[in-house]
Design a protein around this motif. Structure first.
Motif, PDB file in Angstrom:
ATOM      1  N   LEU A 133      33.777  47.114  36.389  1.00 24.92           N
ATOM      2  CA  LEU A 133      35.083  47.624  36.821  1.00 24.92           C
ATOM      3  C   LEU A 133      36.217  46.875  36.120  1.00 24.92           C
ATOM      4  O   LEU A 133      37.209  47.467  35.705  1.00 24.92           O
ATOM      5  N   TYR A 134      36.033  45.566  35.988  1.00 20.94           N
ATOM      6  CA  TYR A 134      37.053  44.764  35.302  1.00 20.94           C
ATOM      7  C   TYR A 134      37.170  45.196  33.832  1.00 20.94           C
ATOM      8  O   TYR A 134      38.273  45.402  33.313  1.00 20.94           O
TER       9      TYR A 134
ATOM     10  N   SER B 216      38.549  48.866  33.311  1.00 19.29           N
ATOM     11  CA  SER B 216      39.953  49.068  33.688  1.00 19.29           C
ATOM     12  C   SER B 216      40.891  48.340  32.728  1.00 19.29           C
ATOM     13  O   SER B 216      42.115  48.351  32.915  1.00 19.29           O
ATOM     14  N   CYS B 217      40.309  47.730  31.694  1.00 16.92           N
ATOM     15  CA  CYS B 217      41.079  46.910  30.754  1.00 16.92           C
ATOM     16  C   CYS B 217      42.043  47.765  29.912  1.00 16.92           C
ATOM     17  O   CYS B 217      41.773  48.922  29.609  1.00 16.92           O
ATOM     18  N   HIS B 218      43.175  47.180  29.572  1.00 18.30           N
ATOM     19  CA  HIS B 218      44.180  47.914  28.799  1.00 18.30           C
ATOM     20  C   HIS B 218      43.673  48.303  27.410  1.00 18.30           C
ATOM     21  O   HIS B 218      44.048  49.347  26.876  1.00 18.30           O
ATOM     22  N   SER B 219      42.829  47.455  26.811  1.00 18.64           N
ATOM     23  CA  SER B 219      42.287  47.788  25.492  1.00 18.64           C
ATOM     24  C   SER B 219      41.321  48.958  25.596  1.00 18.64           C
ATOM     25  O   SER B 219      41.242  49.806  24.693  1.00 18.64           O
ATOM     26  N   CYS B 220      40.576  49.002  26.696  1.00 20.73           N
ATOM     27  CA  CYS B 220      39.663  50.128  26.930  1.00 20.73           C
ATOM     28  C   CYS B 220      40.480  51.416  27.060  1.00 20.73           C
ATOM     29  O   CYS B 220      40.155  52.445  26.464  1.00 20.73           O
ATOM     30  N   ARG B 221      41.567  51.338  27.797  1.00 19.10           N
ATOM     31  CA  ARG B 221      42.441  52.497  27.991  1.00 19.10           C
ATOM     32  C   ARG B 221      42.981  52.994  26.647  1.00 19.10           C
ATOM     33  O   ARG B 221      43.034  54.188  26.377  1.00 19.10           O
TER      34      ARG B 221
ATOM     35  N   LYS C 137      40.451  63.175  29.170  1.00 23.30           N
ATOM     36  CA  LYS C 137      39.812  63.032  30.477  1.00 23.30           C
ATOM     37  C   LYS C 137      39.408  61.569  30.689  1.00 23.30           C
ATOM     38  O   LYS C 137      39.640  60.997  31.758  1.00 23.30           O
ATOM     39  N   MET C 138      38.821  60.983  29.653  1.00 21.52           N
ATOM     40  CA  MET C 138      38.389  59.584  29.774  1.00 21.52           C
ATOM     41  C   MET C 138      39.595  58.660  29.928  1.00 21.52           C
ATOM     42  O   MET C 138      39.574  57.729  30.716  1.00 21.52           O
ATOM     43  N   TRP C 139      40.656  58.933  29.180  1.00 21.92           N
ATOM     44  CA  TRP C 139      41.876  58.138  29.294  1.00 21.92           C
ATOM     45  C   TRP C 139      42.448  58.233  30.708  1.00 21.92           C
ATOM     46  O   TRP C 139      42.896  57.238  31.284  1.00 21.92           O
ATOM     47  N   THR C 140      42.394  59.439  31.269  1.00 21.86           N
ATOM     48  CA  THR C 140      42.903  59.642  32.624  1.00 21.86           C
ATOM     49  C   THR C 140      42.096  58.819  33.629  1.00 21.86           C
ATOM     50  O   THR C 140      42.657  58.171  34.520  1.00 21.86           O
ATOM     51  N   LEU C 141      40.776  58.843  33.470  1.00 21.98           N
ATOM     52  CA  LEU C 141      39.921  58.079  34.395  1.00 21.98           C
ATOM     53  C   LEU C 141      40.176  56.584  34.259  1.00 21.98           C
ATOM     54  O   LEU C 141      40.326  55.870  35.250  1.00 21.98           O
ATOM     55  N   VAL C 142      40.243  56.105  33.018  1.00 19.20           N
ATOM     56  CA  VAL C 142      40.486  54.670  32.804  1.00 19.20           C
ATOM     57  C   VAL C 142      41.886  54.288  33.296  1.00 19.20           C
ATOM     58  O   VAL C 142      42.076  53.211  33.854  1.00 19.20           O
TER      59      VAL C 142
ATOM     60  N   ASN D 186      42.819  51.428  35.667  1.00 14.07           N
ATOM     61  CA  ASN D 186      43.723  50.415  35.129  1.00 14.07           C
ATOM     62  C   ASN D 186      44.761  49.939  36.145  1.00 14.07           C
ATOM     63  O   ASN D 186      45.163  48.771  36.126  1.00 14.07           O
ATOM     64  N   THR D 187      45.170  50.834  37.041  1.00 11.23           N
ATOM     65  CA  THR D 187      46.164  50.416  38.040  1.00 11.23           C
ATOM     66  C   THR D 187      45.597  49.344  38.970  1.00 11.23           C
ATOM     67  O   THR D 187      46.346  48.634  39.630  1.00 11.23           O
ATOM     68  N   HIS D 188      44.263  49.234  39.020  1.00 13.75           N
ATOM     69  CA  HIS D 188      43.632  48.222  39.883  1.00 13.75           C
ATOM     70  C   HIS D 188      43.128  47.025  39.079  1.00 13.75           C
ATOM     71  O   HIS D 188      42.376  46.201  39.608  1.00 13.75           O
ATOM     72  N   HIS D 189      43.510  46.943  37.821  1.00 14.98           N
ATOM     73  CA  HIS D 189      42.976  45.905  36.940  1.00 14.98           C
ATOM     74  C   HIS D 189      43.163  44.477  37.499  1.00 14.98           C
ATOM     75  O   HIS D 189      42.213  43.673  37.456  1.00 14.98           O
ATOM     76  N   PRO D 190      44.344  44.135  38.020  1.00 15.49           N
ATOM     77  CA  PRO D 190      44.500  42.778  38.565  1.00 15.49           C
ATOM     78  C   PRO D 190      43.496  42.478  39.671  1.00 15.49           C
ATOM     79  O   PRO D 190      42.901  41.399  39.713  1.00 15.49           O
TER      80      PRO D 190
END
Lengths: 261, 251
Positions: A190-191, A194-199, A217-222, A226-230
């Motif tokens: 999950l960490y 949800s990473c910004h580089s993954c996005r 679609k994948m960008w939307t899911l990530v 991503n909003t929960h990354h912290p």
């Protein structure tokens, strides 16, 4: 120069905030320092990291000849010349991933470097150049640590599935240790995902989403993750330490791993 | 429910000034800007304050309330205890003109330095065709009301006046992101963002996002994606190699 530069409203106080703004950086320092102390001790300990079928996430994959028998999922390609703890061979990668993580950067720039300690609170430094010079230009390598991190996540997930065995290596069993390793792997996935580089890799670099519906679609899911990354950053950090501690407790015989079946 | 609140308001100009104490009436449902107006009407008729819509949409009444950059018209008095001293100062990153009014020209100068939207050659205004899914990311950034709270709270210039020349600030970064993500913008904003507007100086500590009254995710949706795009063209050796061998055209 500070917030009292000529021409600005002359107010001596570095901040007029009345809330407990220092609480968050203090908490960050406390948790990160605790983790650093614990992880350093465990990385150098070089023992109590494996008990069939559980392996500590700090030591997986175990690549040196000095690794405990049966603990090396990928063999021991490093060989016998490495005499230090085998954890030191691999921990640089997850460490690099977290050090260059956009969320952790915020956390440690604020709490350790005080740049700034909190919003609208004056920072102590006389000069500031941000991430424009070395060594901070290395923060741009985050995506490479992300890709390497995926390999580690895969191996730790395999470790979790290998824990569906008993002490003799027979399949079809499940213990608290199995849950601990699988939970740790899930939090790490999950960490990472949800990473910004993954996005960015999924679709952030595109300007025409309509031409790439799958990547959109994948960008939307990530993006949703991503909003929960912290949150995932903290949970996975604590999770990995707890997983290691659990394995250590079992390996030293302090507790026995309870088997559900 | 009416009570008398203790206010401390910064009064002065670029030659000096200080916090002045007031006791002022507060009524139910009021916001900080209402109280500042009551001060003008009853105790300090020459108190300077910039305001316009009173609805959080014009971005005029930016100030610092108890040290936090806020819109005065959107800061409700019931968020403070009745015995709490409410301190109101002008924005502390920009030159003060008088009392609560600052000179925010810095932001307009920076805005002028960003080249405007540039459609591809041969596409005239009126011929723009694009899908909603392609522009929706940029539309978040169009919510900006230019209150400049993000610019004010950014420590890069708040604590370092000398950085103002090299650093455009978060408001300008969302403008650059909006253009770079736009499907019809033909200019490359990435290198420009890094080299001309100081994107690399941002250390993503997210204060801009925290103070944005429009709740624009400045850091996560604009600055970090722009930093990643800059990595694509400046710091990622594999993508650089891809561009040289023609596998990644357009970089």
């Amino acid at each position: 120069m500070s917030v009292t530069a000529p021409g600005r409203a002359q107010i001596a106080a570095k901040t007029l905030r009345t809330d407990k703004w220092w609480l968050q950086p203090l908490g960050t320092v406390a948790v990160l320092l605790s983790f650093i102390v614990y992880a350093t001790w465990r990385a150098f300990e070089g023992a109590h990291y494996f008990t069939e079928p559980l392996i500590s996430p700090f030591y997986s994959p175990c690549l040196a000849t000095s690794c405990v028998e049966k603990s090396s999922l990928l063999g021991t390609p490093v060989g016998a010349w490495w005499t230090l703890s085998p954890a030191l061979l691999i921990l640089v990668f997850p460490l690099g991933f977290r050090m260059t993580c956009y969320y952790y950067r915020k956390a440690y720039y604020r709490s350790f470097w005080q740049s700034p300690p909190a919003c609208a609170v004056g920072e102590p430094h006389k000069k500031y150049t941000g991430e424009t010079r070395q060594p901070l230009l290395l923060q741009n390598s985050h995506r490479y640590f992300f890709y390497i991190g995926l390999v580690f996540n895969t191996l730790l997930t395999i470790d979790g599935f290998l824990a569906f065995r008993d002490h003799e290596g027979n399949w079809g069993h499940m213990s608290v240790g199995t849950l601990v390793l699988l939970t740790n792997a899930t939090l790490l996935w999950l960490y990472s995902l949800s990473c910004h580089s993954c996005r960015h890799a999924m679709g952030g670099r595109l300007n025409h989403f309509s031409k790439h519906p799958l990547r959109y679609k994948m960008w939307t899911l990530v993006s949703r993750l991503n909003t929960h990354h912290p949150k995932f950053a903290w949970f996975s950090l604590i999770g990995v330490a707890l997983a290691d501690y659990y394995v250590r407790c079992v390996a030293t015989g302090a507790i026995s791993d309870f088997y559900f079946f | 429910m009416t009570y008398t609140a203790k206010f401390r308001v910064w009064r002065g100009d670029d030659t000096g000034g200080g916090l002045v104490d007031f006791a002022v009436e507060v009524n139910e449902g009021e916001v900080v800007l209402d109280i500042i107006h009551r001060l003008q009407a009853t105790q300090a008729p020459d108190l300077a304050v910039r305001w316009n819509c009173k609805a959080g949409k014009c971005g005029s009444c930016s100030a610092e309330v108890n040290g936090l950059p806020r819109l005065m018209c959107m800061t409700r008095m019931n968020t403070f205890a009745e015995d709490e001293v409410v301190t109101v100062t002008p924005l502390r990153t920009f030159p003060v003109i008088r009392d609560l009014v600052t000179n925010v020209s810095f932001n307009y100068i920076k805005a002028r330095q960003i080249p405007a939207f540039a459609p591809p050659a041969g596409v005239a205004p009126g011929d723009y065709r694009m899908q909603q899914v392609d522009v929706q990311r940029s539309q978040e950034f169009r919510k900006c009301i230019e209150c400049f709270l993000c610019q004010n709270t950014c420590h890069v210039i708040r604590d370092h006046e000398e950085n103002k020349e090299a650093f455009a600030g978060p408001r300008m970064f969302i403008r650059l992101a909006e253009l770079d993500m736009h499907p019809l913008d033909s200019k490359d904003r990435k290198v420009e963002a890094q080299e001309d507007h100081g994107l690399g100086m941002c250390n993503i500590t997210k204060c801009c996002t925290e103070v944005c009254p429009e709740h624009i995710k400045i850091t996560d949706n604009a600055i970090i994606p722009m930093k990643e795009r800059v990595v694509d063209v400046k710091y990622d050796p594999l993508r650089w190699l891809g561009s040289k061998i023609g596998k990644r055209p357009g970089l």
